[in-house]
Design a protein around this motif. Structure first.
Motif, PDB file in Angstrom:
ATOM      1  N   ILE A 236       0.696  -0.895  -0.143  1.00  0.00           N
ATOM      2  CA  ILE A 236      -0.221  -0.433   0.199  1.00  0.00           C
ATOM      3  C   ILE A 236       0.953   1.597  -0.154  1.00  0.00           C
ATOM      4  CG2 ILE A 236      -1.917   0.997   1.385  1.00  0.00           C
ATOM      5  CD1 ILE A 236      -3.205  -2.029   0.232  1.00  0.00           C
ATOM      6  N   THR A 237       0.513   1.711  -0.818  1.00  0.00           N
ATOM      7  CA  THR A 237       0.914   3.143  -0.935  1.00  0.00           C
ATOM      8  C   THR A 237       0.416   4.607  -0.562  1.00  0.00           C
ATOM      9  OG1 THR A 237       2.881   2.108  -2.908  1.00  0.00           O
ATOM     10  CG2 THR A 237       2.523   5.499  -2.371  1.00  0.00           C
ATOM     11  N   ILE A 238       1.425   5.333   1.010  1.00  0.00           N
ATOM     12  CA  ILE A 238       0.867   6.100   1.397  1.00  0.00           C
ATOM     13  C   ILE A 238       1.311   7.217   0.962  1.00  0.00           C
ATOM     14  CG2 ILE A 238      -0.309   7.245   3.607  1.00  0.00           C
ATOM     15  CD1 ILE A 238       0.279   4.832   4.765  1.00  0.00           C
ATOM     16  N   THR A 239       0.037   8.367   0.501  1.00  0.00           N
ATOM     17  CA  THR A 239       0.850   9.809  -0.229  1.00  0.00           C
ATOM     18  C   THR A 239       0.382  10.244   0.238  1.00  0.00           C
ATOM     19  OG1 THR A 239       1.042   8.601  -2.747  1.00  0.00           O
ATOM     20  CG2 THR A 239       1.150  11.352  -1.972  1.00  0.00           C
ATOM     21  N   GLU A 240       1.210  11.411   1.427  1.00  0.00           N
ATOM     22  CA  GLU A 240       0.681  13.082   1.532  1.00  0.00           C
ATOM     23  C   GLU A 240       1.184  14.098   0.958  1.00  0.00           C
ATOM     24  OE1 GLU A 240       0.244  13.240   6.757  1.00  0.00           O
ATOM     25  OE2 GLU A 240       2.439  14.206   5.532  1.00  0.00           O
ATOM     26  N   SER A 241       0.082  15.456   0.837  1.00  0.00           N
ATOM     27  CA  SER A 241       0.536  16.405   0.184  1.00  0.00           C
ATOM     28  C   SER A 241       0.069  17.171   0.688  1.00  0.00           C
ATOM     29  CB  SER A 241      -0.601  16.687  -1.235  1.00  0.00           C
ATOM     30  OG  SER A 241       0.008  15.257  -1.582  1.00  0.00           O
ATOM     31  N   LEU A 242       1.010  17.841   0.855  1.00  0.00           N
ATOM     32  CA  LEU A 242       0.552  19.403   2.152  1.00  0.00           C
ATOM     33  C   LEU A 242       0.100  20.895   0.530  1.00  0.00           C
ATOM     34  CD1 LEU A 242       3.391  19.804   4.597  1.00  0.00           C
ATOM     35  CD2 LEU A 242       1.396  19.072   4.942  1.00  0.00           C
ATOM     36  N   SER A 243      -1.373  21.844   1.552  1.00  0.00           N
ATOM     37  CA  SER A 243      -1.526  22.452   0.161  1.00  0.00           C
ATOM     38  C   SER A 243      -1.167  23.905   0.748  1.00  0.00           C
ATOM     39  CB  SER A 243      -2.321  22.047  -0.423  1.00  0.00           C
ATOM     40  OG  SER A 243      -3.762  22.063   0.184  1.00  0.00           O
ATOM     41  N   LYS A 244      -0.887  25.411   0.591  1.00  0.00           N
ATOM     42  CA  LYS A 244      -1.031  26.328   1.249  1.00  0.00           C
ATOM     43  C   LYS A 244      -1.776  27.456   0.735  1.00  0.00           C
ATOM     44  CE  LYS A 244       1.327  29.370   4.121  1.00  0.00           C
ATOM     45  NZ  LYS A 244       2.745  29.752   4.781  1.00  0.00           N
ATOM     46  N   ASN A 245      -2.470  28.285   0.520  1.00  0.00           N
ATOM     47  CA  ASN A 245      -3.032  29.075  -0.333  1.00  0.00           C
ATOM     48  C   ASN A 245      -2.074  30.687  -0.024  1.00  0.00           C
ATOM     49  OD1 ASN A 245      -4.917  28.059  -1.447  1.00  0.00           O
ATOM     50  ND2 ASN A 245      -6.376  28.701  -0.416  1.00  0.00           N
ATOM     51  N   ILE A 246      -1.625  31.425  -1.341  1.00  0.00           N
ATOM     52  CA  ILE A 246      -1.105  32.170  -1.208  1.00  0.00           C
ATOM     53  C   ILE A 246      -1.384  33.391  -1.536  1.00  0.00           C
ATOM     54  CG2 ILE A 246       1.569  31.253  -0.352  1.00  0.00           C
ATOM     55  CD1 ILE A 246       2.672  32.113  -2.702  1.00  0.00           C
ATOM     56  N   ILE A 247      -0.703  35.110  -1.632  1.00  0.00           N
ATOM     57  CA  ILE A 247      -1.416  35.592  -2.678  1.00  0.00           C
ATOM     58  C   ILE A 247      -0.154  36.293  -3.357  1.00  0.00           C
ATOM     59  CG2 ILE A 247      -2.328  38.178  -2.423  1.00  0.00           C
ATOM     60  CD1 ILE A 247      -4.267  37.382  -0.531  1.00  0.00           C
ATOM     61  N   VAL A 248      -0.337  35.987  -4.589  1.00  0.00           N
ATOM     62  CA  VAL A 248       1.418  36.896  -5.393  1.00  0.00           C
ATOM     63  C   VAL A 248       0.444  37.585  -6.454  1.00  0.00           C
ATOM     64  CG1 VAL A 248       2.755  36.234  -7.425  1.00  0.00           C
ATOM     65  CG2 VAL A 248       2.303  35.160  -5.090  1.00  0.00           C
ATOM     66  N   GLU A 249       1.307  39.144  -6.495  1.00  0.00           N
ATOM     67  CA  GLU A 249       0.911  40.098  -7.063  1.00  0.00           C
ATOM     68  C   GLU A 249       1.676  40.007  -8.723  1.00  0.00           C
ATOM     69  OE1 GLU A 249       0.790  44.410  -5.199  1.00  0.00           O
ATOM     70  OE2 GLU A 249      -0.391  43.643  -3.515  1.00  0.00           O
ATOM     71  N   ALA A 250       0.717  39.809  -9.438  1.00  0.00           N
ATOM     72  CA  ALA A 250       1.630  39.940 -10.715  1.00  0.00           C
ATOM     73  C   ALA A 250       0.831  40.168 -12.406  1.00  0.00           C
ATOM     74  CB  ALA A 250       1.833  37.722 -11.343  1.00  0.00           C
ATOM     75  N   CYS A 251       1.337  40.220 -13.559  1.00  0.00           N
ATOM     76  CA  CYS A 251       0.963  40.779 -14.435  1.00  0.00           C
ATOM     77  C   CYS A 251      -0.176  40.225 -14.410  1.00  0.00           C
ATOM     78  CB  CYS A 251       1.981  41.178 -15.980  1.00  0.00           C
ATOM     79  SG  CYS A 251       3.088  43.025 -14.577  1.00  0.00           S
TER      80      CYS A 251
END
Length: 59
Positions: free
Chosen positions: A6-21
């Motif tokens: 069994i493969t256990i995959t753990e993923s982290l995610s985080k929202n950030i605010i970026v100013e761009a064109c």
């Protein structure tokens, strides 16, 4: 009883605010921040997704 891999995959995610064109530039800026250590994903500050996948029956 059978044995399974069994493969256990753990993923982290985080929202950030970026100013761009545009979206592509925003992604590049975010990647640069991450690579330079300006954004660090600490588990206690992130959303965590865990998946469990059966690879094969080994017995």
């Amino acid at each position: 009883m059978k044995e399974y891999i069994i493969t256990i995959t753990e993923s982290l995610s985080k929202n950030i605010i970026v100013e761009a064109c545009n979206e592509e530039q925003a992604k590049q800026i975010a990647q640069s921040f991450y690579e330079k250590g300006k954004v660090i994903l600490y588990p206690e500050e992130c959303d965590i997704k865990v998946d469990f996948e059966t690879q094969k029956n080994i017995s």
